[in-house]
Design an enzyme around this catalytic site. Structure first.
Site, PDB file in Angstrom:
ATOM      1  N   GLU A 195       0.755  -1.280  -0.026  1.00  0.00           N
ATOM      2  CA  GLU A 195      -0.016   0.027   0.023  1.00  0.00           C
ATOM      3  C   GLU A 195       0.740   1.129   0.046  1.00  0.00           C
ATOM      4  O   GLU A 195       0.948   1.940   1.016  1.00  0.00           O
ATOM      5  CB  GLU A 195      -0.873   0.042   1.228  1.00  0.00           C
ATOM      6  CG  GLU A 195      -1.888  -1.251   1.276  1.00  0.00           C
ATOM      7  CD  GLU A 195      -3.172  -0.928   2.166  1.00  0.00           C
ATOM      8  OE1 GLU A 195      -2.960  -0.408   2.971  1.00  0.00           O
ATOM      9  OE2 GLU A 195      -4.093  -1.888   2.100  1.00  0.00           O
ATOM     10  N   GLU A 383      -5.631  -8.785   0.863  1.00  0.00           N
ATOM     11  CA  GLU A 383      -6.191  -8.407   1.739  1.00  0.00           C
ATOM     12  C   GLU A 383      -7.750  -8.155   1.487  1.00  0.00           C
ATOM     13  O   GLU A 383      -8.048  -7.533   0.590  1.00  0.00           O
ATOM     14  CB  GLU A 383      -5.688  -7.307   2.695  1.00  0.00           C
ATOM     15  CG  GLU A 383      -4.304  -7.364   3.189  1.00  0.00           C
ATOM     16  CD  GLU A 383      -3.958  -6.080   3.829  1.00  0.00           C
ATOM     17  OE1 GLU A 383      -5.058  -5.070   4.329  1.00  0.00           O
ATOM     18  OE2 GLU A 383      -2.880  -5.808   4.134  1.00  0.00           O
TER      19      GLU A 383
HETATM   20  C1  GBH Z   1      -4.911  -2.307   5.127  1.00  0.00           C
HETATM   21  O1  GBH Z   1      -5.081  -0.963   5.038  1.00  0.00           O
HETATM   22  C2  GBH Z   1      -3.551  -2.453   5.747  1.00  0.00           C
HETATM   23  O2  GBH Z   1      -2.732  -3.039   4.914  1.00  0.00           O
HETATM   24  C3  GBH Z   1      -3.486  -3.267   7.035  1.00  0.00           C
HETATM   25  O3  GBH Z   1      -2.056  -3.284   7.636  1.00  0.00           O
HETATM   26  C4  GBH Z   1      -4.512  -2.791   7.930  1.00  0.00           C
HETATM   27  O4  GBH Z   1      -4.625  -3.526   9.248  1.00  0.00           O
HETATM   28  C5  GBH Z   1      -5.981  -3.138   7.304  1.00  0.00           C
HETATM   29  O5  GBH Z   1      -5.916  -2.478   6.169  1.00  0.00           O
HETATM   30  C6  GBH Z   1      -6.983  -2.662   8.150  1.00  0.00           C
HETATM   31  O6  GBH Z   1      -6.923  -1.325   8.390  1.00  0.00           O
HETATM   32  O7  GBH Z   1      -8.731   6.628   9.917  1.00  0.00           O
HETATM   33  O8  GBH Z   1      -9.681   7.833   8.246  1.00  0.00           O
HETATM   34  O9  GBH Z   1      -7.045   7.722   8.648  1.00  0.00           O
HETATM   35  C7  GBH Z   1      -6.318  -0.429   4.242  1.00  0.00           C
HETATM   36  C8  GBH Z   1      -6.370   0.690   3.918  1.00  0.00           C
HETATM   37  C9  GBH Z   1      -5.710   2.970   4.603  1.00  0.00           C
HETATM   38  C10 GBH Z   1      -7.502   1.896   5.569  1.00  0.00           C
HETATM   39  C11 GBH Z   1      -5.490   4.042   5.726  1.00  0.00           C
HETATM   40  C12 GBH Z   1      -7.479   2.953   6.738  1.00  0.00           C
HETATM   41  C13 GBH Z   1      -7.136   4.932   7.324  1.00  0.00           C
HETATM   42  C14 GBH Z   1      -8.199   5.845   7.350  1.00  0.00           C
HETATM   43  N1  GBH Z   1      -6.095   1.888   5.173  1.00  0.00           N
HETATM   44  N2  GBH Z   1      -7.041   4.108   6.494  1.00  0.00           N
HETATM   45  S1  GBH Z   1      -8.420   7.006   8.439  1.00  0.00           S
END
Ligand code: GBH
Length: 477
Positions: A195, A383
């Site tokens: 990512e 994922e």
């Molecule tokens: C994945 O990211 C990751 O690869 C993994 O490590 C993680 O545990 C999993 O998803 C579940 O989250 O709270 O508004 O700042 C998924 C994409 C990008 C989703 C960052 C959450 C933060 C949003 N992620 N995002 S915010």
């Protein structure tokens, strides 16, 4: 009474109906064919090192940017850190046993770069390497194929400038060469990075993830470039250091554009949006250059590209891994781009994480858009999964019916992609265990096993029971 599967039941209903010359359609029996996945489809679970291992200062591991960030007051929920997490560093055999009990064929895990190179480069740490040897050997002894991510955000803190420096991209390639040369006799599938947007934009532009910087557009775009450069240099390094047949890819949370309604115009709009919406990352990697539209849009803030960068960045991949959670709805329009994005209404449903809006058809469109636009040879869902407000009952049960609902609907849509012939080879459920959910700390649970953090006991949730059944039958109902 003999335990019969629902499929057997279906068959016997059909046989009875035929014998009685009744219509072959009975209450409780669908006319639709069962959603059988292709033979050889791989089922797995995914995790990442910093989210599960703990043992942050043990056996010579160096700190990563996430150790520093999570120990900085106010950066994570409740000040939570990955110091102990699931303690998988010590309990990895138990976790492999959980995988074995699920019946998965494969497991996606990541390696903590600073456990292997405490300084990010220089001398490797034998105890760190030994840990990954033991995990890999334990998986293989249980007939579980490891898929290894080399970088899932835990950048060694010692690297000067972090991803602001091109030297970090080069250091990553050296680490990738070392690690894959070491594991290449037993591991055949590697993903470089996880990512791009999370370790570049969220870390260096928005500051919500480690290292928590808020750079201006110019330097932040350079960080993005160094991220995809690291991927490209690592692909070259892995190819040069592993036996022929080693499969190399990446895991990317490409924005998934879903046509609001499946008209030919909206489907075409989704394809255009897929290229443009992922321009700094997946598009650049799969096309071996930046789109003119991206460079024009960034203007004076566009990244500096050095000769040879895109030869590395555009290295052919054996597969593309997609981390898919949420949809972005799109429709055709007469705008300059040819599409417009629909913002979801306030009532749009989501899971326990507010960002995790539920649109199960995103998994179908994620695969389809990427395959239609770039003709990639193979796709994995690296994922997919969700958070839920899990409650452990005194009997040790977690009835996460909402997670089962989320997974069932996503797998039904993934089946659609497979049935239409898209080359989707496997599915990794996020996640095997509740774990350290980055800035959300331990407040959000994504596991199909509940972890009682004070005791580190694991409990299979209803979703684990359900997933075991999916795997056993290679089918989702
Ligand atoms: C994945 O990211 C990751 O690869 C993994 O490590 C993680 O545990 C999993 O998803 C579940 O989250 O709270 O508004 O700042 C998924 C994409 C990008 C989703 C960052 C959450 C933060 C949003 N992620 N995002 S915010």
């Amino acid at each position: 009474m003999k335990n019969i599967t629902r499929r057997d039941f279906g068959k016997s209903v059909a046989a009875a109906a035929a014998a009685a010359a009744l219509p072959k359609f009975a209450i409780g029996q669908s006319m639709a064919a069962p959603r059988q996945f292709p033979q050889g489809f791989l089922w797995g679970c995914a995790t990442a090192a910093y989210q599960i291992e703990g043992a942050a200062a043990e056996d010579g591991r160096g700190p990563s940017v996430w150790d520093i960030f999570s120990h900085t007051p106010g950066k994570t929920y409740n000040g939570d850190t990955g110091d102990v997490a699931d303690d998988s560093y010590h309990l990895y055999k138990r976790d492999v046993q959980l995988l074995h009990d699920l019946g998965v064929q494969t497991y996606r895990m990541s390696i903590s770069w600073s456990r292997v190179f405490p300084e990010g480069k220089g001398m490797p740490n034998p105890k760190g390497i030994d840990y990954y040897d033991r995990v890999v050997d334990e998986l293989l002894a249980n007939h579980i194929t490891p898929y290894i991510t080399l970088f899932h955000w835990d950048l060694p803190a010692a690297l000067p400038g972090g991803w602001q420096s091109r030297d970090t991209s080069k250091a990553f390639a050296d680490y990738a060469a070392y690690m894959t040369r070491h594991l290449g006799d037993r591991v055949r599938h590697f993903m470089t990075t996880n990512e791009f947007t999370c370790f570049t934009d969220l870390g260096y532009r928005e500051g919500r993830f480690a290292p928590g910087l808020k750079l201006a557009d110019g330097p932040a775009n350079q960080v993005r470039h160094n991220g995809i450069l690291a991927h490209g240099l690592a692909v070259q390094a892995i190819r040069a250091n592993t036996p022929a047949g080693t499969q190399v890819g990446l895991a990317e949370n490409a924005t998934v554009f879903v046509p609001v309604i499946e008209t030919p115009e909206n489907i075409e709009a989704a394809r255009r949006a897929t290229r443009l919406g992922n321009a700094p990352f997946l598009t650049a990697v799969l096309e071996g250059k930046y789109m003119d539209a991206y460079l024009r849009h960034e203007g004076a803030n566009a990244p500096q590209v050095e000769p040879g960068d895109f030869k590395a960045i555009g290295s052919p991949l054996d597969f593309v891994g997609l981390n898919i959670y949420t949809p972005t709805y799109v429709r055709a329009s007469r705008s300059a781009w040819g599409f417009e994005v629909e913002q979801p209404p306030a009532s749009y449903p989501h899971m326990a994480s507010p960002w995790l809006t539920i649109g199960p058809e995103c998994i179908y469109w994620g695969v389809r858009n990427v395959c239609d636009v770039w003709k990639v040879p193979a796709v994995y869902i690296t994922e997919n999964g969700c958070s839920s407000d899990d409650v452990l009952t005194p009997e040790g049960r977690v009835e996460d019916t909402d997670r089962v609902m989320y997974l069932r609907n996503h797998l039904a849509n993934l089946h659609r992609a497979a049935a239409e012939g898209y080359p989707v080879k496997g599915y990794f459920l996020w996640s095997l265990l509740d774990n350290f959910e980055w800035a959300d700390g331990y407040s959000k649970r994504f596991g199909i096993h509940y972890v009682d953090f004070p005791t580190e006991r694991r409990y299979p949730k209803l979703s684990a029971e359900w997933y075991r059944d999916v795997i056993a039958q290679n089918m989702v109902e």
